[in-house]
Design a protein around this motif. Structure first.
Motif, PDB file in Angstrom:
ATOM      1  N   MET A   1       0.874  -1.262   0.070  1.00 31.45           N
ATOM      2  CA  MET A   1      -0.052  -0.064  -0.042  1.00 31.45           C
ATOM      3  C   MET A   1       0.982   1.220  -0.017  1.00 31.45           C
ATOM      4  O   MET A   1       1.829   1.354   0.598  1.00 31.45           O
ATOM      5  CB  MET A   1      -0.783   0.037   1.423  1.00 31.45           C
ATOM      6  CG  MET A   1      -1.783   1.133   1.236  1.00 31.45           C
ATOM      7  SD  MET A   1      -3.302   0.818   2.136  1.00 31.45           S
ATOM      8  CE  MET A   1      -3.195   1.781   3.847  1.00 31.45           C
ATOM      9  N   THR A   2       0.495   2.436  -0.951  1.00 31.12           N
ATOM     10  CA  THR A   2       1.351   3.396  -0.963  1.00 31.12           C
ATOM     11  C   THR A   2       1.032   4.362   0.011  1.00 31.12           C
ATOM     12  O   THR A   2      -0.544   4.626   0.305  1.00 31.12           O
ATOM     13  CB  THR A   2       1.106   3.841  -2.422  1.00 31.12           C
ATOM     14  OG1 THR A   2       1.571   2.892  -3.399  1.00 31.12           O
ATOM     15  CG2 THR A   2       1.913   5.277  -2.592  1.00 31.12           C
ATOM     16  N   MET A   3       1.781   5.172   0.502  1.00 32.45           N
ATOM     17  CA  MET A   3       1.534   6.132   1.531  1.00 32.45           C
ATOM     18  C   MET A   3       1.218   7.528   0.887  1.00 32.45           C
ATOM     19  O   MET A   3       1.930   7.756  -0.071  1.00 32.45           O
ATOM     20  CB  MET A   3       2.587   6.288   2.576  1.00 32.45           C
ATOM     21  CG  MET A   3       2.628   5.805   3.815  1.00 32.45           C
ATOM     22  SD  MET A   3       3.929   5.886   4.720  1.00 32.45           S
ATOM     23  CE  MET A   3       5.218   5.163   4.297  1.00 32.45           C
ATOM     24  N   THR A   4       0.382   8.311   1.285  1.00 34.54           N
ATOM     25  CA  THR A   4       0.207   9.732   0.915  1.00 34.54           C
ATOM     26  C   THR A   4       1.270  10.454   1.250  1.00 34.54           C
ATOM     27  O   THR A   4       2.084  10.010   2.238  1.00 34.54           O
ATOM     28  CB  THR A   4      -1.226  10.333   1.316  1.00 34.54           C
ATOM     29  OG1 THR A   4      -1.111  10.635   2.726  1.00 34.54           O
ATOM     30  CG2 THR A   4      -2.418   9.477   1.079  1.00 34.54           C
TER      31      THR A   4
ATOM     32  N   GLN B   1       1.261  11.178   4.939  1.00 31.22           N
ATOM     33  CA  GLN B   1       1.819   9.957   5.799  1.00 31.22           C
ATOM     34  C   GLN B   1       3.188   9.967   5.957  1.00 31.22           C
ATOM     35  O   GLN B   1       3.698   9.278   6.905  1.00 31.22           O
ATOM     36  CB  GLN B   1       0.848   8.658   5.444  1.00 31.22           C
ATOM     37  CG  GLN B   1      -0.640   8.903   5.573  1.00 31.22           C
ATOM     38  CD  GLN B   1      -1.269   7.408   4.819  1.00 31.22           C
ATOM     39  OE1 GLN B   1      -1.032   7.187   3.515  1.00 31.22           O
ATOM     40  NE2 GLN B   1      -2.276   6.803   5.437  1.00 31.22           N
ATOM     41  N   ALA B   2       3.622  10.018   4.665  1.00 29.02           N
ATOM     42  CA  ALA B   2       5.110   9.694   4.649  1.00 29.02           C
ATOM     43  C   ALA B   2       5.814  10.934   5.303  1.00 29.02           C
ATOM     44  O   ALA B   2       6.711  10.173   6.150  1.00 29.02           O
ATOM     45  CB  ALA B   2       5.507   9.945   3.110  1.00 29.02           C
TER      46      ALA B   2
ATOM     47  N   HIS C   1       4.575  12.348   8.022  1.00 26.10           N
ATOM     48  CA  HIS C   1       4.317  12.040   9.538  1.00 26.10           C
ATOM     49  C   HIS C   1       5.367  10.981   9.887  1.00 26.10           C
ATOM     50  O   HIS C   1       6.100  10.978  10.870  1.00 26.10           O
ATOM     51  CB  HIS C   1       2.635  11.566   9.605  1.00 26.10           C
ATOM     52  CG  HIS C   1       2.442  11.104  11.202  1.00 26.10           C
ATOM     53  ND1 HIS C   1       2.677  12.144  12.115  1.00 26.10           N
ATOM     54  CD2 HIS C   1       1.990  10.058  11.543  1.00 26.10           C
ATOM     55  CE1 HIS C   1       2.037  11.506  13.123  1.00 26.10           C
ATOM     56  NE2 HIS C   1       1.938  10.181  12.905  1.00 26.10           N
ATOM     57  N   ARG C   2       5.454   9.830   8.987  1.00 23.86           N
ATOM     58  CA  ARG C   2       6.358   8.871   9.476  1.00 23.86           C
ATOM     59  C   ARG C   2       7.743   9.182   9.661  1.00 23.86           C
ATOM     60  O   ARG C   2       8.592   8.747  10.231  1.00 23.86           O
ATOM     61  CB  ARG C   2       6.435   7.851   8.037  1.00 23.86           C
ATOM     62  CG  ARG C   2       7.189   6.634   8.415  1.00 23.86           C
ATOM     63  CD  ARG C   2       7.076   5.608   7.140  1.00 23.86           C
ATOM     64  NE  ARG C   2       8.373   4.558   7.335  1.00 23.86           N
ATOM     65  CZ  ARG C   2       8.326   3.628   7.944  1.00 23.86           C
ATOM     66  NH1 ARG C   2       7.303   3.241   9.042  1.00 23.86           N
ATOM     67  NH2 ARG C   2       9.264   2.783   8.096  1.00 23.86           N
TER      68      ARG C   2
ATOM     69  N   THR D   1       5.889   0.056  11.419  1.00 20.67           N
ATOM     70  CA  THR D   1       4.548   0.856  11.004  1.00 20.67           C
ATOM     71  C   THR D   1       4.522   2.044  11.639  1.00 20.67           C
ATOM     72  O   THR D   1       5.122   2.129  12.786  1.00 20.67           O
ATOM     73  CB  THR D   1       3.248  -0.211  11.150  1.00 20.67           C
ATOM     74  OG1 THR D   1       3.145  -0.335  12.594  1.00 20.67           O
ATOM     75  CG2 THR D   1       3.294  -1.480  10.463  1.00 20.67           C
ATOM     76  N   THR D   2       3.591   2.936  11.453  1.00 15.95           N
ATOM     77  CA  THR D   2       3.439   3.858  12.027  1.00 15.95           C
ATOM     78  C   THR D   2       2.847   3.718  13.565  1.00 15.95           C
ATOM     79  O   THR D   2       3.360   4.424  14.388  1.00 15.95           O
ATOM     80  CB  THR D   2       2.351   4.934  11.342  1.00 15.95           C
ATOM     81  OG1 THR D   2       2.751   5.250  10.099  1.00 15.95           O
ATOM     82  CG2 THR D   2       1.930   6.420  12.162  1.00 15.95           C
TER      83      THR D   2
END
Length: 70
Positions: A1-4, A7-8, A10-11, A49-50
């Protein structure tokens, strides 16, 4: 699954907080890896994971690290 992109970002910020905590607490590499394994079952923050990264930050807080907001 690709991160927006959000999201990237934030990570990436969570990883920065973790590495700042490691440095602030003057953790040896072996101790840091042991903390990662205890908190996530993984020995690399990059593989987490986050949610797992947040657990690592919680573990660092229990050791006395206070992340700075700003």
């Amino acid at each position: 699954m690709t991160m927006t992109p959000a999201q990237a970002a934030h990570r990436k910020n969570l990883l920065k907080v973790i590495h700042t905590g490691k440095r602030t607490l003057a953790m040896q590499e072996d101790d840091y890896r042991a903390l990662l394994v205890r908190a996530t079952g993984k020995n690399s923050a990059a593989a987490c994971t986050t949610g797992e990264l947040k657990r690592v930050i919680d573990a660092l807080r229990r050791l006395g690290f206070t992340p700075v907001r700003g």
